[in-house]
Write a protein that holds these residues in place. Structure first.
Motif, PDB file in Angstrom:
ATOM      1  N   VAL A  65       0.860  -1.174   0.000  1.00  0.00           N
ATOM      2  CA  VAL A  65       0.000   0.000   0.000  1.00  0.00           C
ATOM      3  C   VAL A  65       0.897   1.223   0.000  1.00  0.00           C
ATOM      4  CG1 VAL A  65      -1.714   1.298   1.336  1.00  0.00           C
ATOM      5  CG2 VAL A  65      -1.861  -1.201   1.211  1.00  0.00           C
ATOM      6  N   GLU A  67       0.896   5.503   0.214  1.00  0.00           N
ATOM      7  CA  GLU A  67       0.030   6.626   0.580  1.00  0.00           C
ATOM      8  C   GLU A  67       0.393   7.889  -0.200  1.00  0.00           C
ATOM      9  OE1 GLU A  67      -2.537   6.112   2.312  1.00  0.00           O
ATOM     10  OE2 GLU A  67      -2.039   4.103   3.019  1.00  0.00           O
ATOM     11  N   ASN A  68      -0.463   8.897  -0.060  1.00  0.00           N
ATOM     12  CA  ASN A  68      -0.249  10.237  -0.652  1.00  0.00           C
ATOM     13  C   ASN A  68       0.042  10.226  -2.139  1.00  0.00           C
ATOM     14  OD1 ASN A  68      -0.556  11.560   1.879  1.00  0.00           O
ATOM     15  ND2 ASN A  68       1.513  10.905   2.394  1.00  0.00           N
ATOM     16  N   HIS A  70      -3.507   7.612  -1.987  1.00  0.00           N
ATOM     17  CA  HIS A  70      -3.686   6.195  -1.670  1.00  0.00           C
ATOM     18  C   HIS A  70      -3.583   5.338  -2.932  1.00  0.00           C
ATOM     19  CE1 HIS A  70      -5.093   7.454   2.235  1.00  0.00           C
ATOM     20  NE2 HIS A  70      -6.084   8.135   1.706  1.00  0.00           N
ATOM     21  N   ARG A  71      -2.695   4.353  -2.887  1.00  0.00           N
ATOM     22  CA  ARG A  71      -2.578   3.403  -4.004  1.00  0.00           C
ATOM     23  C   ARG A  71      -2.330   2.007  -3.459  1.00  0.00           C
ATOM     24  NH1 ARG A  71       2.357   6.395  -6.086  1.00  0.00           N
ATOM     25  NH2 ARG A  71       1.972   7.275  -4.044  1.00  0.00           N
ATOM     26  N   ASP A 117      -5.316   3.172  -8.226  1.00  0.00           N
ATOM     27  CA  ASP A 117      -5.444   4.499  -7.622  1.00  0.00           C
ATOM     28  C   ASP A 117      -6.746   4.492  -6.836  1.00  0.00           C
ATOM     29  OD1 ASP A 117      -3.105   5.583  -8.859  1.00  0.00           O
ATOM     30  OD2 ASP A 117      -4.230   5.608 -10.743  1.00  0.00           O
ATOM     31  N   LEU A 118      -6.639   4.774  -5.548  1.00  0.00           N
ATOM     32  CA  LEU A 118      -7.792   4.593  -4.654  1.00  0.00           C
ATOM     33  C   LEU A 118      -8.463   5.913  -4.320  1.00  0.00           C
ATOM     34  CD1 LEU A 118      -5.968   2.076  -2.320  1.00  0.00           C
ATOM     35  CD2 LEU A 118      -7.562   1.541  -4.186  1.00  0.00           C
ATOM     36  N   THR A 120      -9.986   6.261  -1.431  1.00  0.00           N
ATOM     37  CA  THR A 120      -9.959   6.379   0.020  1.00  0.00           C
ATOM     38  C   THR A 120      -8.954   5.359   0.564  1.00  0.00           C
ATOM     39  OG1 THR A 120     -11.327   6.045   1.991  1.00  0.00           O
ATOM     40  CG2 THR A 120     -11.950   4.798   0.058  1.00  0.00           C
ATOM     41  N   ALA A 121      -8.600   5.494   1.818  1.00  0.00           N
ATOM     42  CA  ALA A 121      -7.703   4.500   2.419  1.00  0.00           C
ATOM     43  C   ALA A 121      -8.429   3.162   2.508  1.00  0.00           C
ATOM     44  CB  ALA A 121      -7.287   4.958   3.810  1.00  0.00           C
ATOM     45  N   THR A 146     -11.078   0.984   5.564  1.00  0.00           N
ATOM     46  CA  THR A 146     -10.402   0.838   6.857  1.00  0.00           C
ATOM     47  C   THR A 146     -11.493   0.925   7.913  1.00  0.00           C
ATOM     48  OG1 THR A 146      -9.952   3.184   6.683  1.00  0.00           O
ATOM     49  CG2 THR A 146      -8.125   1.724   6.223  1.00  0.00           C
TER      50      THR A 146
END
Ligand SMILES: [Zn+2]
Length: 446
Positions: A65, A67-68, A70-71, A117-118, A120-121, A146
């Motif tokens: 995972v 972040e920054n 979220h991917r 590419d998300l 949200t977390a 989450t």
């Protein structure tokens, strides 16, 4: 593990290579043969989004995972970029709750990289499923939100019910949650009920109560199968997972017309939910009634009619009932339940709890629903049957499994697919529930 990820450098440079390059690379590196992707499926749902990659042989994979933003990055080893994988990119729906986009590329001669590419977390669960039923080797990526700060409040938000009663703290939480989402109307989806005072978010004072308080009844409806698990499929292509969801929604619409009944569906979309989680949902909301809805199938196409099953502590009531329970219990393998933390915890929690009293209550509920079904159509068996259905194992909730008709019978398949018959079955189960509630003193009026 894979260099450059943290800096995002390789992501920017990620390019989709022509299929021929991948294949040629395998030959150059001397790798015997690449696994072939047979199908790629995407199951977006509010509960979680699932990505399934089905292959002709098992492969290795790794993920991380980032972040920054979220991917989720997944590397598939021993595989070349082929057409089904490319099609994954176009399969992402704009309304997918979790995935914004997917990028696919031949990362190295023997590794294909997928970058999700998300929006949200997420709490990703990635696992393999060995071949079963109609499926070959599957890689499954489940993107769960989450954990919600308050899982019970999240569940309650999904519940549809009449207005809260004075002695119902759960109903009040529910109304507050709904009011927060929709300040203009505190009880959306609920038809106006004549004679019932409009709900207020605050608990009324005890002195305002007039007459005996009718207790709120919580009904959990469980449409079988979903997502990867289609359930039984009729000769004309009708899928069990679709017709049982349609019937559950019709039954819900009927039930919430009762002023003191609230209803929760274990799934209200085309999503796979593990059996233990369906049971856990019913327990989390303190269900008074749990009804799992299915459509039967048998090799002999002449088999027909509805039947009702309850749990058995020791052995099934017939060979056919045992066979059916085994078949329904395979849903977790076919649908692909991860063996990771959540399900394992839930499953172990449910084991070794006594079910004798539950079975007694379930028999009363089962007989009432069977009588309702007998009024509208033909019964397969004139009495309820018992077997070890995993989905009926809530030790404290009367639970039944209804096989509404045989989807393997051409005539009944046609019926099951029709709105009119779905409504009839919903009505029959509704009458059975009412009969049960009256008999058990939970509800005396309608
Ligand atoms: Zn089923």
């Amino acid at each position: 593990m894979r260099q450059g990820l943290g800096q995002g450098v390789c992501l920017v440079q990620l390019r989709v290579a022509p299929a021929a390059v991948g294949a040629a690379a395998f030959m150059q590196t001397g790798l015997a043969q690449a696994a072939t992707v047979l199908a790629v499926r995407l199951w977006p749902a509010n509960d979680y989004t699932r990505v399934t990659i089905e292959l002709d042989e098992a492969i290795q994979f790794s993920h991380r995972v980032v972040e920054n933003p979220h991917r989720l990055v997944v590397d598939l080893a021993g595989i070349a970029l082929d057409q089904p994988l490319r099609e994954l990119v176009a399969k992402v729906r704009a309304d997918d709750p979790f995935i914004d986009a997917v990028r696919v590329g031949q990362y190295s001669p023997t590794v294909v990289r997928l970058v999700f590419d998300l929006k949200t977390a997420v709490d990703p669960q990635l696992f393999k499923i060995a071949p079963i039923a109609q499926f070959r080797y599957r890689l499954v990526f489940d993107l769960h939100p989450t954990l919600a700060a308050d899982p019970l409040a999240a569940l309650l938000k999904k519940m549809q019910s009449g207005p809260a009663q004075p002695n119902d703290p759960i109903g009040q939480i529910l109304e507050q949650a709904q009011a927060k989402d929709n300040p203009a109307a505190s009880t959306p989806n609920v038809p106006a009920t004549p004679g019932v005072a409009s709900p207020t978010p605050a608990a009324p004072k005890p002195t305002q109560r007039a007459g005996p308080v009718v207790r709120l009844v919580t009904v959990v409806l469980d449409p079988g199968h979903g997502g990867e698990d289609p359930g039984a499929i009729g000769a004309a292509g009708t899928r069990e997972k679709d017709v049982v969801l349609a019937m559950a929604k019709k039954l819900r619409a009927r039930l919430i017309q009762l002023p003191n009944v609230r209803v929760l569906l274990t799934r209200d979309e085309d999503v796979f939910i593990p059996l233990a989680q369906r049971v856990a949902t019913a327990r989390a909301v303190n269900a008074d009634v749990f009804i799992s809805i299915h459509a039967d199938a048998f090799e002999r196409r002449s088999a027909r009619g509805a039947s009702v099953y309850i749990l058995s502590e020791k052995g099934a009531s017939s060979t056919a009932a045992r066979w059916l329970a085994n078949k329904e219990n395979r849903a977790d393998q076919i649908g692909g339940a991860s063996l990771m933390h959540r399900n394992r915890e839930v499953a172990s929690m449910l084991m070794a709890l006594s079910t004798a009293a539950q079975i007694k209550d379930s028999a009363v509920l089962g007989k009432a629903v069977l009588a309702g079904l007998g009024d509208v159509g033909r019964l397969h068996k004139s009495d309820i049957e018992q077997a070890g259905f995993a989905v009926l194992k809530a030790p404290d909730i009367p639970s039944i499994l209804v096989e509404t008709a045989f989807i393997s019978n051409p005539e009944e398949e046609k019926k099951l697919a029709s709105q009119a018959y779905q409504q009839q079955v919903a009505e029959a189960i509704f009458k059975g529930i009412q009969r049960y509630l009256r008999a058990s003193g939970l509800r005396s009026k309608s």
